[in-house]
Design a protein around this motif. Structure first.
Motif, short mmCIF file in Angstrom:
data_model
loop_
_atom_site.label_atom_id
_atom_site.label_comp_id
_atom_site.label_asym_id
_atom_site.label_seq_id
_atom_site.Cartn_x
_atom_site.Cartn_y
_atom_site.Cartn_z
N GLY A 149 4.11 1.93 3.12
CA GLY A 149 5.02 0.79 3.12
C GLY A 149 4.30 -0.52 2.88
O GLY A 149 4.79 -1.41 2.20
N ALA A 170 8.81 1.41 2.87
CA ALA A 170 9.34 0.55 1.81
C ALA A 170 10.33 1.27 0.91
O ALA A 170 10.46 0.95 -0.26
CB ALA A 170 8.22 -0.08 0.98
N PHE A 198 10.63 -4.94 3.64
CA PHE A 198 9.55 -4.94 2.67
C PHE A 198 8.51 -3.87 3.00
O PHE A 198 7.51 -3.73 2.30
CB PHE A 198 8.89 -6.32 2.62
CG PHE A 198 9.86 -7.39 2.22
CD1 PHE A 198 10.14 -7.62 0.89
CD2 PHE A 198 10.51 -8.14 3.18
CE1 PHE A 198 11.05 -8.59 0.52
CE2 PHE A 198 11.43 -9.11 2.81
CZ PHE A 198 11.70 -9.34 1.47
N GLY A 199 8.74 -3.12 4.06
CA GLY A 199 7.87 -2.00 4.38
C GLY A 199 6.70 -2.37 5.26
O GLY A 199 6.31 -3.53 5.37
#
Lengths: 261, 354
Positions: free
Chosen positions: B230, B84, B296-297
């Motif tokens: 993440g 992320a 967004f990880g």
């Protein structure tokens, strides 16, 4: 209720925690005995979550003494508390949503392959899957699949994974921050039963935060009430009632007086 | 005792289960889709290019060579995005590393007078020191990015936007805005244009680096922690993972890779080019995202990133060979990128509903 031993496992005295000008804890006391389920109750902002975060190494207190087995303990990180045998199920779950169940249960405590590759941190996914399956089976938790991300599980199933992880690794103390707040009645009953199993089958002591007084009377051996960051009452659950707890929580009457901070 | 946790969801033919199976099939399909897209490009360009010139070994080698540097950068960028994070500074770090590496190389290989006549009495020393300086400079910038991000909590977008500017600015200060001249041709002749089994050394470098990162991500604790951070830094921290240290190490690794690319670049072009690599960050992010890495990880696969890294050079090369204006490459690439982001959004929405 279940007979609890009188041996004190965890003792906290005069715990103070400030966030800037806001005092979350103003000299809170808490005592956990071996083999008991100890409910921690109090109004919103009473400092319950902060206090258990002190026990789980997530928050470092500004003042106060924390003892495990009568010896002073200082947890600089969640890892320190884990090493001391304390596991926590947080209110907001704290699972890695894109990882599957087996990886979540082993996160931070991965099983490695045998041989020289272990030194390089090569993980053994198969062994972790097997171990996760055993743990879940022992606790009577059934999941549709081990290999899907936990974000694809239902809320109750995710909570079960979080509890399983804590129960699998906890050697002394299991802490649960509102473990059933977001669950349906059936799932609530199941999680409460998991708590009893952790006590009876695994010999753990359990601290659980709840807003729901019926749950407190249903599941706990002793109960502690916090108000404005201070401990106002600790009693065997069987020796108190809803009215007394409510009085203590709202401060209309101090039933026990404050322990010396 | 199983009340609630295995309600309708775990029974054999529930809609939820069917939906999940369908989804699983779709996502296997997604990586298959990427392979198919690249495969289709290859087939179309081969058919349309004069006498199948596109698929000649020389042309494939040329595409691989053009992709080698971006492949290394994309693999590193992908690891950061999985956690992320984001690193916009990679191109500038490549330039800075190649400049200080090349300067060191030239300075230590011989006296200014000797070097000006392309005489290098201390060539081995110069090359060793030059490579070391370039790689360490890259590592240094990476650690700066990591420290600022992890310790101060400044968003990586801002931190690396800053170092993007500072690194290339310093490189220009050092060189007075000129490319570094008088680099020993030996470096280019041996490593930069050399081959092993018909595959350029630069491509071997990329294969080895990507291979190591692939293993790191998929098979080791380090990789698992990268995904976990993440997915949720808070969850990772509470699981006992040192999130700060891990984050710093990821950016450090990215810097190290940029330093390696700096060496590759000097070896390939026989100069430290000060005005190149301005698009590397976007190209690497594009490769990772096309490959299915979630911005967004927590999600991403190395194979997808590798394919994603090959698409730009393949398009550019193919368009040139079939006589389409190469500008169309940008149009095509952007369209593929938006499609990839759309698929990621759909996946996240599905995850929330389930």
């Amino acid at each position: 209720m279940n007979p609890t031993s009188d041996k004190v496992l965890l003792s906290a005295r005069g715990i103070v925690k400030n966030y800037g000008h806001v005092q979350a804890l103003g000299g809170a006391n808490f005592e956990l005995r071996e083999h008991e389920i100890h409910a921690l109750v109090g109004d919103n902002g009473a400092g319950k979550s902060t206090l258990i975060k002190v026990f789980s190494g997530d928050v470092q207190p500004d003042e106060g003494v924390l003892e495990i087995d009568g010896r002073p303990a200082r947890f600089a990180s969640p890892r320190d508390a884990q090493v001391a045998g304390i596991e926590t199920v947080y209110q907001d779950l704290a699972l890695a949503s894109t990882l599957d169940t087996a990886m979540n249960i082993h996160l931070g405590r991965e099983l490695l392959v045998r041989g020289p590759l272990a030194k390089l941190g090569f993980i053994n996914r198969r062994a972790m899957k097997r171990n996760a399956a055993e743990q879940l089976k022992e606790l009577g938790i059934e999941l549709p699949s081990f290999t899907i991300p936990v974000s694809d599980l239902s809320g109750g199933q995710r909570q079960a994974v979080a509890v399983a992880r804590a129960a699998a690794w906890g050697r002394r103390i299991l802490i649960m921050d509102e473990p059933v707040a977001a669950l349906a009645p059936q799932q609530t009953e199941f999680v409460l039963s998991l708590m009893r199993r952790a006590r009876d089958d695994r010999g753990l002591a359990v601290i659980f935060i709840s807003h729901n007084l019926p749950h407190v009377f249903l599941a706990s051996d002793r109960v502690t009430v916090l108000r404005h960051g201070q401990t106002v009452l600790t009693k065997p659950t069987a020796e108190t009632d809803v009215e007394e707890l409510l009085r203590a929580m709202t401060g209309i009457m101090n039933t026990e007086g404050r322990a010396s901070a | 005792m199983n009340i609630g946790t295995h309600g309708s969801a775990s029974s054999e033919h529930s809609p939820a289960k069917q939906l999940r199976e369908l989804a699983a099939r779709f996502f296997k399909l997604e990586s298959a889709l990427l392979v198919a897209i690249l495969g289709a490009m290859i087939v179309i360009f081969t058919i349309l290019s004069p006498s199948g010139e596109f698929f000649s070994s020389g042309n494939i080698r040329s595409i691989a060579l053009d992709t080698s540097e971006i492949l290394v950068l994309s693999a590193g960028e992908m690891l950061i995005i999985v956690a992320a994070g984001l690193d916009l500074s990679i191109g500038s770090v490549v330039v800075f590393s190649s400049v200080v590496g090349a300067k060191t190389l030239v300075a230590l290989s011989g006296s200014p007078a000797q070097v000006a006549q392309f005489t290098y009495p201390h060539l081995a020393l110069g090359i060793t020191a030059g490579v070391a300086v370039a790689v360490l400079a890259g590592l240094g910038w990476g650690l700066v990015n990591g420290l600022l991000t992890a310790k101060w909590g400044v968003p990586p977008f801002i931190v690396t936007l800053g170092t993007l500017s500072v690194a290339v600015g310093l490189a220009q200060v050092i060189t007075g805005g000129l490319n570094v001249p008088n680099i020993p041709p030996a470096l280019q002749n041996s490593y930069g244009s050399g081959q092993l089994f018909g595959i350029p050394w630069l491509v071997w470098t990329a294969i080895i680096v990507v291979g190591i990162l692939w293993v790191l991500l998929e098979l080791t604790r380090y990789g698992l922690h990268t995904y976990a951070i993440g997915a949720s830094p808070e969850a990772a921290r509470r699981a006992g993972i040192n999130v700060r240290l891990h984050t710093i190490s990821l950016y450090g690794l990215m810097g190290l890779l940029a330093g390696i690319v700096g060496v590759m670049d000097v070896a390939r072009f026989d100069t430290a080019s000060i005005f190149a690599h301005t698009q590397d960050n976007l190209t690497a992010i594009t490769a990772a995202v096309i490959g299915g890495t979630s911005l967004f990880g927590g999600r991403g696969r190395m194979l997808g990133t590798v394919i994603g890294a090959f698409i730009p050079a393949t398009l550019r090369n193919g368009f040139v060979l079939i006589g389409v204006e190469p500008f169309w490459q940008n149009v095509a690439l952007g369209s593929v990128l938006i499609t990839a982001v759309y698929i990621d959004q759909m996946r996240r929405r599905r995850a929330r509903i389930a």
